[in-house]
Motif scaffolding. Structure first.
Motif, PDB file in Angstrom:
ATOM      1  N   CYS A   1       6.796   0.273  -0.275  1.00 10.89           N
ATOM      2  CA  CYS A   1       6.907  -1.242   0.151  1.00 10.89           C
ATOM      3  C   CYS A   1       8.283  -1.726  -0.310  1.00 10.89           C
ATOM      4  O   CYS A   1       8.889  -2.663   0.350  1.00 10.89           O
TER       5      CYS A   1
ATOM      6  N   THR B   1       0.680  -1.460   0.082  1.00 11.28           N
ATOM      7  CA  THR B   1       0.092  -0.065  -0.019  1.00 11.28           C
ATOM      8  C   THR B   1       0.899   1.395  -0.044  1.00 11.28           C
ATOM      9  O   THR B   1       0.254   2.373   0.032  1.00 11.28           O
ATOM     10  N   ASN B   2       2.230   1.057   0.203  1.00  3.96           N
ATOM     11  CA  ASN B   2       2.956   2.240   0.093  1.00  3.96           C
ATOM     12  C   ASN B   2       2.766   3.223   1.168  1.00  3.96           C
ATOM     13  O   ASN B   2       2.706   4.504   0.977  1.00  3.96           O
ATOM     14  N   CYS B   3       2.083   2.731   2.665  1.00  6.52           N
ATOM     15  CA  CYS B   3       1.780   3.704   3.364  1.00  6.52           C
ATOM     16  C   CYS B   3       2.823   4.152   4.223  1.00  6.52           C
ATOM     17  O   CYS B   3       2.120   5.300   5.038  1.00  6.52           O
ATOM     18  N   ARG B   4       4.045   3.890   4.201  1.00  4.64           N
ATOM     19  CA  ARG B   4       5.117   4.569   4.830  1.00  4.64           C
ATOM     20  C   ARG B   4       5.102   4.420   6.379  1.00  4.64           C
ATOM     21  O   ARG B   4       5.914   5.233   6.901  1.00  4.64           O
TER      22      ARG B   4
ATOM     23  N   PHE C   1      11.308  -0.708   1.355  1.00  2.85           N
ATOM     24  CA  PHE C   1      11.238  -1.332   2.778  1.00  2.85           C
ATOM     25  C   PHE C   1      11.813  -2.633   2.540  1.00  2.85           C
ATOM     26  O   PHE C   1      12.695  -3.267   3.565  1.00  2.85           O
TER      27      PHE C   1
ATOM     28  N   CYS D   1       6.383   2.447   7.827  1.00  4.67           N
ATOM     29  CA  CYS D   1       7.675   1.783   8.245  1.00  4.67           C
ATOM     30  C   CYS D   1       8.769   2.765   8.102  1.00  4.67           C
ATOM     31  O   CYS D   1       9.870   2.441   8.258  1.00  4.67           O
TER      32      CYS D   1
ATOM     33  N   CYS E   1       7.319  -3.232   9.689  1.00  8.58           N
ATOM     34  CA  CYS E   1       6.032  -2.915   9.117  1.00  8.58           C
ATOM     35  C   CYS E   1       4.866  -3.602  10.112  1.00  8.58           C
ATOM     36  O   CYS E   1       4.889  -4.861  10.211  1.00  8.58           O
TER      37      CYS E   1
HETATM   38  S1  SF4 Z   1       6.162  -2.056   4.195  1.00  7.73           S
HETATM   39 FE1  SF4 Z   1       5.904   0.015   4.769  1.00  7.73          FE
HETATM   40  S2  SF4 Z   1       4.885   0.977   3.199  1.00  7.73           S
HETATM   41 FE2  SF4 Z   1       4.500  -1.000   2.682  1.00  7.73          FE
HETATM   42  S3  SF4 Z   1       2.673  -1.730   3.990  1.00  7.73           S
HETATM   43 FE3  SF4 Z   1       4.204  -2.128   5.315  1.00  7.73          FE
HETATM   44  S4  SF4 Z   1       4.525  -0.048   6.528  1.00  7.73           S
HETATM   45 FE4  SF4 Z   1       3.273   0.403   4.702  1.00  7.73          FE
END
Ligand code: SF4
Length: 267
Positions: free
Chosen positions: A27, A17-20, A30, A22, A44
Motif C-alpha cells: 500500500c 492490507t498489501n493485497c497487491r 501505491f 493495484c 485501488c
Molecule cells: S493500495 Fe493496493 S495493496 Fe493496498 S489495499 Fe489498495 S489494492 Fe491492496
C-alpha cells in the motif's frame, strides 16, 4: 479538488492490507506512486467514490500513462489478430464470417472485426469493450453453453477477482437498480436483455449477451418490508473457458459503470 501534500496523505486513505490488487507490492508503494502522479487513486479498488471525487485532480496526471498502456495492449492484441484466420474462428465463436470480417453479436448488435483487429459497428464502441472482444476472438475455447448458471466466485479461475467483482461490479449494478428499478429494467432491455420468467424467484430476471458464448443472467429483488434488496449475477459454467476471467471482470464492471453514468444523466 483537493491535492495530496505528502505520500502519507494518500496512505491514510488505503486499507493497508498489501493485497497487491493495484499492481504495487505494498500500500505504501501505491501511495507513493499516486502522490507522484504515476497511477490514479482509483487503481485501488477499495477507495470509495466520495474520496475519488475529492481527489479527482490526480486523475489527469495519470490519464496519459493509462492511455499509453491501453494503446500498447491494443496494438499487441491487434497484431495477434492479424496472425490468425478469422474465417476459421467464426463458427467456434458463435459468429459468422462475411466480407472479410468476423461478425459477432455483442449486446444483440452486429460488431465486425477486421483482419487488422479494427472493430466496426453502428453504435459507439466504448474503450472498455475492445480488449475483451479481441481476447474473445483470440483465446475463446468456443465451448457450447451448458445452461447451468453459477455466480462469478464459482467460476474456476475467479479466485483472485471475486472480492473485487462483488465490490466493483455487483455493487454498481445494485446501486442503479435500487435507485430506479424501472430505469434498470429499461436499460437492460436496451442492451437486448431478454426477460426470463421467475428465475430464482427474482422480481427482475434478464439474460444479456456481452459476447455470444458469454451470457450473463442478472436477478434483482426489490426491497421488501424488513428485507434488503438483493442483486445477483450469474454466468454459464463455461464462461471463463470462453473468455479469460480478467476480461469477464472488465466487461462486467465496464457495463456496470456505464449504467451508473447513464442513470445519473437520466436523473
Ligand atoms: S493500495 Fe493496493 S495493496 Fe493496498 S489495499 Fe489498495 S489494492 Fe491492496
Amino acid at each position: 479538488m483537493t491535492k495530496f501534500k505528502t505520500t502519507m496523505d494518500v496512505f491514510k486513505l488505503l486499507e493497508k492490507t498489501n493485497c497487491r490488487k493495484c499492481n504495487k507490492p505494498t500500500c505504501l508503494a501505491f501511495a507513493a506512486a499516486v502522490f507522484q502522479g504515476q497511477v490514479p487513486l482509483s487503481q485501488c479498488p477499495f477507495i470509495d467514490e466520495t474520496i475519488l471525487k475529492k481527489y479527482g485532480s490526480q486523475k489527469l496526471e495519470y490519464e496519459s500513462a493509462f492511455e499509453q498502456d491501453y494503446i500498447k495492449v491494443l496494438a499487441q492484441l491487434k497484431d495477434r489478430i492479424n496472425q490468425i484466420d478469422l474465417a476459421s474462428r467464426a463458427e467456434k465463436l458463435g459468429g459468422k464470417f462475411s466480407n472479410g470480417r468476423l461478425i459477432l453479436k455483442i449486446f444483440g448488435k452486429d460488431f465486425g472485426i477486421g483482419k487488422n483487429g479494427e472493430i466496426s459497428t453502428d453504435i459507439h464502441v466504448n474503450p472498455w469493450i475492445v480488449p475483451p472482444v479481441l481476447n474473445y476472438v483470440l483465446s475463446s475455447k468456443g465451448l457450447p453453453l451448458t445452461g447451468s448458471w453459477v455466480p462469478f466466485r464459482e467460476l474456476e479461475t475467479s479466485r483472485d477477482w471475486a472480492r473485487f467483482f462483488e465490490h466493483q461490479c455487483v455493487g454498481s449494478f445494485k446501486q442503479v437498480a435500487d435507485t430506479n428499478p424501472s430505469f434498470f429494467r429499461d436499460i437492460m432491455e436496451l442492451f437486448n436483455g431478454r426477460p426470463v420468467q421467475n428465475h430464482y424467484d427474482a422480481d427482475i430476471s434478464l439474460i444479456i449477451h456481452p459476447l455470444p458464448l458469454v451470457p450473463m443472467l442478472i436477478c434483482y429483488n426489490r426491497p421488501e418490508e424488513g428485507l434488503e434488496s438483493d442483486l445477483n449475477l450469474f454466468f454459464d459454467t463455461t464462461a471463463d473457458k470462453n473468455l479469460p476471467i480478467e476480461n469477464i471482470y472488465t466487461l462486467s464492471t465496464g457495463l456496470a459503470n456505464m449504467f451508473k453514468k447513464l442513470a445519473k444523466t437520466h436523473g
